[in-house]
Design a protein around this motif. Structure first.
Motif, PDB file in Angstrom:
ATOM      1  N   LEU A 190       0.825  -1.210   0.000  1.00  9.48           N
ATOM      2  CA  LEU A 190       0.000   0.000   0.000  1.00  9.48           C
ATOM      3  C   LEU A 190       0.859   1.259   0.000  1.00  9.48           C
ATOM      4  CD1 LEU A 190      -2.701   1.500   0.296  1.00  9.48           C
ATOM      5  CD2 LEU A 190      -2.506   1.172   2.778  1.00  9.48           C
ATOM      6  N   LEU A 191       1.877   1.287   0.859  1.00  6.80           N
ATOM      7  CA  LEU A 191       2.758   2.452   0.916  1.00  6.80           C
ATOM      8  C   LEU A 191       3.426   2.698  -0.428  1.00  6.80           C
ATOM      9  CD1 LEU A 191       4.503   1.993   4.394  1.00  6.80           C
ATOM     10  CD2 LEU A 191       2.691   3.614   3.806  1.00  6.80           C
ATOM     11  N   LYS A 192       3.934   1.634  -1.039  1.00  7.77           N
ATOM     12  CA  LYS A 192       4.587   1.759  -2.342  1.00  7.77           C
ATOM     13  C   LYS A 192       3.607   2.283  -3.379  1.00  7.77           C
ATOM     14  CE  LYS A 192       7.667   1.106  -5.614  1.00  7.77           C
ATOM     15  NZ  LYS A 192       8.851   1.990  -5.753  1.00  7.77           N
ATOM     16  N   HIS A 193       2.399   1.748  -3.385  1.00  5.91           N
ATOM     17  CA  HIS A 193       1.386   2.167  -4.360  1.00  5.91           C
ATOM     18  C   HIS A 193       1.035   3.643  -4.208  1.00  5.91           C
ATOM     19  CE1 HIS A 193      -2.605   2.507  -6.284  1.00  5.91           C
ATOM     20  NE2 HIS A 193      -2.177   1.522  -7.063  1.00  5.91           N
ATOM     21  N   GLN A 194       1.081   4.142  -2.961  1.00  7.40           N
ATOM     22  CA  GLN A 194       0.721   5.531  -2.684  1.00  7.40           C
ATOM     23  C   GLN A 194       1.911   6.476  -2.719  1.00  7.40           C
ATOM     24  OE1 GLN A 194      -2.561   4.792  -3.260  1.00  7.40           O
ATOM     25  NE2 GLN A 194      -2.926   6.532  -1.922  1.00  7.40           N
ATOM     26  N   GLY A 195       3.090   5.941  -3.045  1.00  3.18           N
ATOM     27  CA  GLY A 195       4.270   6.788  -3.147  1.00  3.18           C
ATOM     28  C   GLY A 195       4.855   7.202  -1.811  1.00  3.18           C
ATOM     29  N   VAL A 196       4.584   6.418  -0.765  1.00  2.00           N
ATOM     30  CA  VAL A 196       5.135   6.684   0.564  1.00  2.00           C
ATOM     31  C   VAL A 196       6.206   5.637   0.860  1.00  2.00           C
ATOM     32  CG1 VAL A 196       4.648   6.835   3.030  1.00  2.00           C
ATOM     33  CG2 VAL A 196       2.955   7.631   1.364  1.00  2.00           C
ATOM     34  N   SER A 197       7.389   6.079   1.234  1.00  5.95           N
ATOM     35  CA  SER A 197       8.476   5.142   1.510  1.00  5.95           C
ATOM     36  C   SER A 197       8.463   4.715   2.972  1.00  5.95           C
ATOM     37  CB  SER A 197       9.830   5.765   1.180  1.00  5.95           C
ATOM     38  OG  SER A 197      10.149   6.797   2.092  1.00  5.95           O
ATOM     39  N   LEU A 198       8.974   3.531   3.226  1.00  8.96           N
ATOM     40  CA  LEU A 198       9.132   3.063   4.602  1.00  8.96           C
ATOM     41  C   LEU A 198      10.039   4.011   5.377  1.00  8.96           C
ATOM     42  CD1 LEU A 198       8.595   0.902   6.746  1.00  8.96           C
ATOM     43  CD2 LEU A 198      10.527  -0.396   5.822  1.00  8.96           C
ATOM     44  N   LYS A 199      11.022   4.591   4.699  1.00 10.24           N
ATOM     45  CA  LYS A 199      11.943   5.538   5.342  1.00 10.24           C
ATOM     46  C   LYS A 199      11.188   6.755   5.891  1.00 10.24           C
ATOM     47  CE  LYS A 199      16.283   7.026   6.037  1.00 10.24           C
ATOM     48  NZ  LYS A 199      16.075   8.422   6.478  1.00 10.24           N
ATOM     49  N   GLU A 200      10.175   7.223   5.157  1.00  5.11           N
ATOM     50  CA  GLU A 200       9.385   8.357   5.636  1.00  5.11           C
ATOM     51  C   GLU A 200       8.665   8.006   6.934  1.00  5.11           C
ATOM     52  OE1 GLU A 200       7.326  10.909   2.429  1.00  5.11           O
ATOM     53  OE2 GLU A 200       7.636   8.959   1.443  1.00  5.11           O
ATOM     54  N   VAL A 201       8.131   6.795   7.011  1.00  2.13           N
ATOM     55  CA  VAL A 201       7.451   6.354   8.226  1.00  2.13           C
ATOM     56  C   VAL A 201       8.456   6.250   9.376  1.00  2.13           C
ATOM     57  CG1 VAL A 201       6.109   4.506   9.293  1.00  2.13           C
ATOM     58  CG2 VAL A 201       5.707   5.110   6.893  1.00  2.13           C
ATOM     59  N   GLU A 202       9.631   5.658   9.094  1.00  4.08           N
ATOM     60  CA  GLU A 202      10.667   5.535  10.123  1.00  4.08           C
ATOM     61  C   GLU A 202      11.118   6.912  10.612  1.00  4.08           C
ATOM     62  OE1 GLU A 202      12.862   1.362   8.886  1.00  4.08           O
ATOM     63  OE2 GLU A 202      13.481   3.221   7.902  1.00  4.08           O
ATOM     64  N   ASP A 203      11.283   7.848   9.673  1.00  8.21           N
ATOM     65  CA  ASP A 203      11.700   9.202  10.044  1.00  8.21           C
ATOM     66  C   ASP A 203      10.643   9.872  10.912  1.00  8.21           C
ATOM     67  OD1 ASP A 203      14.041   8.887   8.648  1.00  8.21           O
ATOM     68  OD2 ASP A 203      13.408  10.064   6.908  1.00  8.21           O
ATOM     69  N   ASN A 204       9.369   9.637  10.578  1.00  6.25           N
ATOM     70  CA  ASN A 204       8.285  10.208  11.360  1.00  6.25           C
ATOM     71  C   ASN A 204       8.282   9.664  12.783  1.00  6.25           C
ATOM     72  OD1 ASN A 204       5.161   9.997  12.260  1.00  6.25           O
ATOM     73  ND2 ASN A 204       5.446  11.781  10.941  1.00  6.25           N
ATOM     74  N   LEU A 205       8.506   8.356  12.898  1.00 12.59           N
ATOM     75  CA  LEU A 205       8.577   7.737  14.228  1.00 12.59           C
ATOM     76  C   LEU A 205       9.778   8.252  15.012  1.00 12.59           C
ATOM     77  CD1 LEU A 205       7.655   4.063  13.271  1.00 12.59           C
ATOM     78  CD2 LEU A 205       6.262   5.633  14.625  1.00 12.59           C
ATOM     79  N   GLU A 206      10.897   8.442  14.301  1.00  7.89           N
ATOM     80  CA  GLU A 206      12.095   8.964  14.964  1.00  7.89           C
ATOM     81  C   GLU A 206      11.859  10.375  15.484  1.00  7.89           C
ATOM     82  OE1 GLU A 206      16.880   9.641  14.077  1.00  7.89           O
ATOM     83  OE2 GLU A 206      15.525   9.087  12.444  1.00  7.89           O
ATOM     84  N   THR A 207      11.157  11.196  14.684  1.00  5.07           N
ATOM     85  CA  THR A 207      10.843  12.556  15.109  1.00  5.07           C
ATOM     86  C   THR A 207       9.954  12.549  16.342  1.00  5.07           C
ATOM     87  OG1 THR A 207      11.004  13.405  12.848  1.00  5.07           O
ATOM     88  CG2 THR A 207       9.753  14.719  14.421  1.00  5.07           C
ATOM     89  N   ARG A 208       8.951  11.678  16.327  1.00  3.53           N
ATOM     90  CA  ARG A 208       8.075  11.569  17.492  1.00  3.53           C
ATOM     91  C   ARG A 208       8.857  11.125  18.734  1.00  3.53           C
ATOM     92  NH1 ARG A 208       2.407   8.750  15.585  1.00  3.53           N
ATOM     93  NH2 ARG A 208       2.037   9.995  13.707  1.00  3.53           N
ATOM     94  N   HIS A 209       9.760  10.173  18.516  1.00  2.00           N
ATOM     95  CA  HIS A 209      10.577   9.690  19.629  1.00  2.00           C
ATOM     96  C   HIS A 209      11.438  10.816  20.188  1.00  2.00           C
ATOM     97  CE1 HIS A 209      13.126   7.152  22.061  1.00  2.00           C
ATOM     98  NE2 HIS A 209      14.195   7.568  21.407  1.00  2.00           N
ATOM     99  N   GLN A 212      10.859  13.909  20.145  1.00  4.45           N
ATOM    100  CA  GLN A 212      10.040  14.916  20.815  1.00  4.45           C
ATOM    101  C   GLN A 212       9.249  14.327  21.983  1.00  4.45           C
ATOM    102  OE1 GLN A 212       7.581  16.299  17.585  1.00  4.45           O
ATOM    103  NE2 GLN A 212       9.175  17.610  16.748  1.00  4.45           N
ATOM    104  N   ASN A 213       9.512  13.029  22.260  1.00  6.10           N
ATOM    105  CA  ASN A 213       8.773  12.312  23.297  1.00  6.10           C
ATOM    106  C   ASN A 213       7.274  12.309  23.023  1.00  6.10           C
ATOM    107  OD1 ASN A 213      10.955  11.518  24.928  1.00  6.10           O
ATOM    108  ND2 ASN A 213      11.055  13.553  25.828  1.00  6.10           N
ATOM    109  N   LEU A 214       6.926  12.225  21.724  1.00  5.31           N
ATOM    110  CA  LEU A 214       5.527  12.174  21.323  1.00  5.31           C
ATOM    111  C   LEU A 214       5.269  10.870  20.600  1.00  5.31           C
ATOM    112  CD1 LEU A 214       5.144  15.741  19.776  1.00  5.31           C
ATOM    113  CD2 LEU A 214       4.689  15.049  22.123  1.00  5.31           C
ATOM    114  N   SER A 215       4.048  10.353  20.673  1.00 13.35           N
ATOM    115  CA  SER A 215       3.747   9.145  19.915  1.00 13.35           C
ATOM    116  C   SER A 215       2.358   9.194  19.321  1.00 13.35           C
ATOM    117  CB  SER A 215       3.904   7.892  20.779  1.00 13.35           C
ATOM    118  OG  SER A 215       3.031   7.943  21.884  1.00 13.35           O
TER     119      SER A 215
END
Length: 207
Positions: A173-192, A194-197
């Protein structure tokens, strides 16, 4: 911070790591000239201790190592390079000089990418992509339901199986929508960082 070549009698120990999967690929050595060539060309150069000359990794096979990032260790006498490997790294034909017994979510993501970009007859990934978004969403929904049922039934192995199926279909699904796994990982890293989830009733909660 610059490499300290003097500590290694003019040589720097270098580890190559796949930027996408995290797999350790090989160890080699650079002198200062090889290091400068690597910075200039954005592909990995080494110094051959046996032939006493510079050599570009992949100069014969074509399996060059494209530099994504570089990091020195705390003593400045060892270098870690994250690379995009253009083919097997080892001269024996394996992806890594340390063997090919390696798999993680990033490995699966790369396989999905390859199957979507290069459709193959008989490939389930290619079939899903050809069917389009409605089919992919239907499968994601079905697999999520199966995860819920497995958890509700307290079936450990079935939960593992169905979660694996869900992860795979989500990558499609991510590939079909043009979203990379790296973008998701980066988003999680940013939340981490900032101590946000996640949000509960509009309030920000920690992990």
């Amino acid at each position: 911070m610059k490499p300290d070549f003097a500590k290694g009698n003019g040589l720097l120990s270098v580890i190559l790591q796949d930027d996408s999967t995290g797999q350790v690929l090989m160890n080699g050595f650079m002198n200062e000239a090889a290091y400068e060539k690597t910075l200039e060309d954005k592909v990995v150069w080494f110094y051959s201790r046996s032939k006493e000359r510079l050599w570009k990794k992949g100069e014969t096979s074509g399996h060059i190592q494209v530099v994504k990032s570089m990091a020195l260790d705390c003593d400045s006498d060892a270098l870690l390079i994250h690379v995009d490997p253009k083919g097997p790294t080892c001269h024996l034909g394996t992806q890594s000089c340390f063997g090919d017994a390696y798999f993680n979510l990033q490995t699966l993501d790369r396989i999905v990418d390859q199957k979507v970009d290069n459709p193959q007859e008989g490939s389930y990934t290619s079939y899903l992509t050809e069917e389009g978004i409605d089919k992919i969403l239907k499968k994601c929904g079905e697999e999520m339901t199966e995860v819920v049922i497995a958890a509700k039934n307290n079936d450990h192995q079935e939960l593992v199986n169905e979660t694996s199926d869900l992860f795979y279909h989500m990558l499609v699904l991510l590939k079909h929508q043009g979203v990379s796994l790296k973008e998701v990982e980066d988003n999680l890293e940013t939340r981490h960082g900032q101590n946000l989830s996640y949000k509960v009733r509009g309030d920000i909660e920690e992990w």
